[in-house]
Design a protein around this motif. Structure first.
Motif, PDB file in Angstrom:
ATOM      1  N   THR A 188      11.344 -46.804 -10.249  1.00  0.00           N
ATOM      2  CA  THR A 188      10.182 -46.988 -11.106  1.00  0.00           C
ATOM      3  C   THR A 188       9.581 -45.639 -11.462  1.00  0.00           C
ATOM      4  O   THR A 188       9.281 -44.844 -10.577  1.00  0.00           O
ATOM      5  CB  THR A 188       9.116 -47.857 -10.405  1.00  0.00           C
ATOM      6  OG1 THR A 188       9.662 -49.147 -10.119  1.00  0.00           O
ATOM      7  CG2 THR A 188       7.882 -48.029 -11.279  1.00  0.00           C
ATOM      8  N   ALA A 189       9.404 -45.389 -12.768  1.00  0.00           N
ATOM      9  CA  ALA A 189       8.819 -44.128 -13.236  1.00  0.00           C
ATOM     10  C   ALA A 189       8.545 -44.264 -14.735  1.00  0.00           C
ATOM     11  O   ALA A 189       9.199 -45.062 -15.419  1.00  0.00           O
ATOM     12  CB  ALA A 189       9.771 -42.953 -12.979  1.00  0.00           C
ATOM     13  N   PRO A 190       7.573 -43.500 -15.272  1.00  0.00           N
ATOM     14  CA  PRO A 190       6.706 -42.542 -14.582  1.00  0.00           C
ATOM     15  C   PRO A 190       5.410 -43.200 -14.109  1.00  0.00           C
ATOM     16  O   PRO A 190       4.899 -44.110 -14.761  1.00  0.00           O
ATOM     17  CB  PRO A 190       6.410 -41.525 -15.687  1.00  0.00           C
ATOM     18  CG  PRO A 190       6.423 -42.355 -16.950  1.00  0.00           C
ATOM     19  CD  PRO A 190       7.442 -43.433 -16.744  1.00  0.00           C
ATOM     20  N   LEU A 191       4.887 -42.708 -13.000  1.00  0.00           N
ATOM     21  CA  LEU A 191       3.610 -43.176 -12.477  1.00  0.00           C
ATOM     22  C   LEU A 191       2.637 -42.011 -12.440  1.00  0.00           C
ATOM     23  O   LEU A 191       2.908 -40.993 -11.810  1.00  0.00           O
ATOM     24  CB  LEU A 191       3.777 -43.757 -11.070  1.00  0.00           C
ATOM     25  CG  LEU A 191       4.707 -44.972 -10.933  1.00  0.00           C
ATOM     26  CD1 LEU A 191       4.776 -45.403  -9.480  1.00  0.00           C
ATOM     27  CD2 LEU A 191       4.240 -46.129 -11.812  1.00  0.00           C
ATOM     28  N   GLY A 241       3.948 -34.899 -18.803  1.00  0.00           N
ATOM     29  CA  GLY A 241       4.198 -35.811 -17.687  1.00  0.00           C
ATOM     30  C   GLY A 241       4.921 -35.140 -16.536  1.00  0.00           C
ATOM     31  O   GLY A 241       5.502 -35.807 -15.681  1.00  0.00           O
ATOM     32  N   THR A 242       4.901 -33.825 -16.493  1.00  0.00           N
ATOM     33  CA  THR A 242       5.689 -33.094 -15.500  1.00  0.00           C
ATOM     34  C   THR A 242       5.190 -33.276 -14.076  1.00  0.00           C
ATOM     35  O   THR A 242       5.917 -32.967 -13.127  1.00  0.00           O
ATOM     36  CB  THR A 242       5.712 -31.595 -15.841  1.00  0.00           C
ATOM     37  OG1 THR A 242       4.365 -31.119 -15.966  1.00  0.00           O
ATOM     38  CG2 THR A 242       6.450 -31.353 -17.150  1.00  0.00           C
ATOM     39  N   SER A 243       3.962 -33.765 -13.904  1.00  0.00           N
ATOM     40  CA  SER A 243       3.445 -33.966 -12.548  1.00  0.00           C
ATOM     41  C   SER A 243       3.492 -35.430 -12.125  1.00  0.00           C
ATOM     42  O   SER A 243       3.006 -35.787 -11.054  1.00  0.00           O
ATOM     43  CB  SER A 243       1.996 -33.462 -12.454  1.00  0.00           C
ATOM     44  OG  SER A 243       1.147 -34.222 -13.295  1.00  0.00           O
ATOM     45  N   TYR A 244       4.085 -36.290 -12.950  1.00  0.00           N
ATOM     46  CA  TYR A 244       4.108 -37.720 -12.658  1.00  0.00           C
ATOM     47  C   TYR A 244       5.055 -38.035 -11.495  1.00  0.00           C
ATOM     48  O   TYR A 244       5.959 -37.267 -11.175  1.00  0.00           O
ATOM     49  CB  TYR A 244       4.527 -38.514 -13.893  1.00  0.00           C
ATOM     50  CG  TYR A 244       3.516 -38.492 -15.021  1.00  0.00           C
ATOM     51  CD1 TYR A 244       2.270 -37.904 -14.855  1.00  0.00           C
ATOM     52  CD2 TYR A 244       3.821 -39.056 -16.249  1.00  0.00           C
ATOM     53  CE1 TYR A 244       1.343 -37.886 -15.889  1.00  0.00           C
ATOM     54  CE2 TYR A 244       2.913 -39.040 -17.303  1.00  0.00           C
ATOM     55  CZ  TYR A 244       1.671 -38.449 -17.106  1.00  0.00           C
ATOM     56  OH  TYR A 244       0.765 -38.436 -18.144  1.00  0.00           O
ATOM     57  N   TYR A 245       4.846 -39.202 -10.908  1.00  0.00           N
ATOM     58  CA  TYR A 245       5.601 -39.627  -9.733  1.00  0.00           C
ATOM     59  C   TYR A 245       6.691 -40.638 -10.104  1.00  0.00           C
ATOM     60  O   TYR A 245       6.678 -41.248 -11.180  1.00  0.00           O
ATOM     61  CB  TYR A 245       4.666 -40.280  -8.713  1.00  0.00           C
ATOM     62  CG  TYR A 245       3.591 -39.381  -8.172  1.00  0.00           C
ATOM     63  CD1 TYR A 245       3.847 -38.530  -7.095  1.00  0.00           C
ATOM     64  CD2 TYR A 245       2.309 -39.389  -8.712  1.00  0.00           C
ATOM     65  CE1 TYR A 245       2.856 -37.709  -6.579  1.00  0.00           C
ATOM     66  CE2 TYR A 245       1.308 -38.567  -8.209  1.00  0.00           C
ATOM     67  CZ  TYR A 245       1.597 -37.731  -7.142  1.00  0.00           C
ATOM     68  OH  TYR A 245       0.601 -36.917  -6.639  1.00  0.00           O
ATOM     69  N   ALA A 246       7.615 -40.835  -9.161  1.00  0.00           N
ATOM     70  CA  ALA A 246       8.645 -41.870  -9.277  1.00  0.00           C
ATOM     71  C   ALA A 246       8.845 -42.519  -7.913  1.00  0.00           C
ATOM     72  O   ALA A 246       8.663 -41.875  -6.871  1.00  0.00           O
ATOM     73  CB  ALA A 246       9.962 -41.276  -9.776  1.00  0.00           C
TER      74      ALA A 246
END
Length: 341
Positions: free
Chosen positions: A234-237, A263-268
């Protein structure tokens, strides 16, 4: 004194003033990120943040198609994950599906009958020598791999775009189990997104539809909510606190799906796939049922790889449904299963 609000900067300054401090600012930032992720996420997935390391820039060339990269993401728990999924696209032992409509190869049939007439029989995978011929018609956004009773029978010819559709034929006895790996590919490796609509980080949607016919041409199975579907990537969060789990449900329905230019700091989130998920004897009873999605949600009514074959995909007596997990936008790797009695 000016108060320091940046924790990483404060720790770095302390580090510099201490003779025995051995941690670099980079390590401090990584540790801080890991701690933050652990504090706000209580699920069973491994968590990664930021872009993956691209291993292969593009596994497939197609005119007017998007690049389809393969990358590796390192999670905060130290585990390493292949993104968007570990696939068999370059494995010569896993057969390609036949083209129904493929702008990349310029094999573009106007009807299912025309596509079938072009096949010479070498495409048929024999699972049971005395089995019945089954023909599957598949439209996947973006990529699928199909197994019957654990045996590979066909994979998508195009991992990302342009949008295509396929035929898979095999001989098998009933009952048989269909198991498929579905992947919504990503242009931004490890971040579940692509450049689209004027934004650099657009979370694209998935969706798969399938119709299975017997030797008489009768429809014996279609994709719908009776299939099982479980998500594994699941991404991006933007915010990990939006993700939750209820039993076997892996939920991200309250998470933002808005586009972004950074979105470079988003989580997965990453979950390990069971080693025998393809087999007929795998127990999927705890998996959630698939979610159904309308044509307009997936966006196929302007794609000839779909509209040329509405007599099959949207059959009046057995209308197949697009299926996915509970989140067709943020869930990027989904495994689905169904038993044909």
């Amino acid at each position: 004194m000016i108060p320091i609000k940046n924790t990483s900067l404060l720790l770095a300054l302390i580090c510099i003033t201490m003779v025995n401090c051995k941690n670099s600012d980079k390590t401090v930032q990584t540790d801080t990120t890991a701690q933050t992720a652990t504090n706000v996420y209580n699920g069973t997935a491994s968590v990664s943040q930021g872009p993956a390391t691209v291993v292969t820039e593009n596994i497939f060339e197609c005119d007017r198609g998007r690049e389809a990269p393969i990358g590796t993401s390192v999670a905060t728990d130290g585990s390493t994950w292949t993104v968007p999924a570990l696939v068999n696209f370059t494995d010569e032992n896993f057969p390609f599906a036949s083209d129904l409509f493929n702008p990349c190869t310029k094999v573009e049939y106007a009807s299912a009958d025309e596509a079938l007439a072009a096949l010479n029989g070498t495409d048929i995978v024999e699972i049971d020598q005395d089995g019945e011929m089954i023909t599957a018609y598949v439209f996947a956004d973006n990529y699928f791999e199909m197994y019957i009773n654990g045996i590979p029978v066909g994979k998508d010819n195009v991992p990302f775009t342009q949008f295509n559709s396929n035929i898979v034929r095999f001989k098998v006895n009933k009952p048989f189990t269909i198991a498929m790996k579905l992947v919504d590919w990503e242009e931004n490796s490890g971040l579940g997104s692509e450049a689209n609509r004027g934004q650099a980080f657009h979370p694209g949607d998935g969706g798969m539809l399938g119709v299975f016919k017997d030797a008489k041409g009768e429809i014996i199975a279609t994709t719908d909510a009776n299939w099982k579907a479980q998500t594994f990537y699941t991404a991006p969060l933007r915010d990990l606190s939006c993700a939750s789990e209820e039993g076997s449900l892996r939920l991200s329905d309250t998470c933002s799906t808005e586009d972004s230019n950074d979105g470079t700091s988003y989580y997965a989130l990453h979950w390990k796939t069971p080693t025998n998920w393809q087999s007929a004897d795998f127990d999927d009873s705890e998996w959630p049922n698939a979610s159904e999605y309308a044509n307009e949600v997936i966006g196929v009514d302007n794609k000839p790889s779909y509209t040329n074959f509405t007599d099959v995909f949207d059959n009046n007596s057995a209308d197949a449904k697009f299926i996915w997990s509970t989140n067709v936008i943020l869930d990027n790797e989904v495994l689905v299963r169904y038993i044909v009695e």
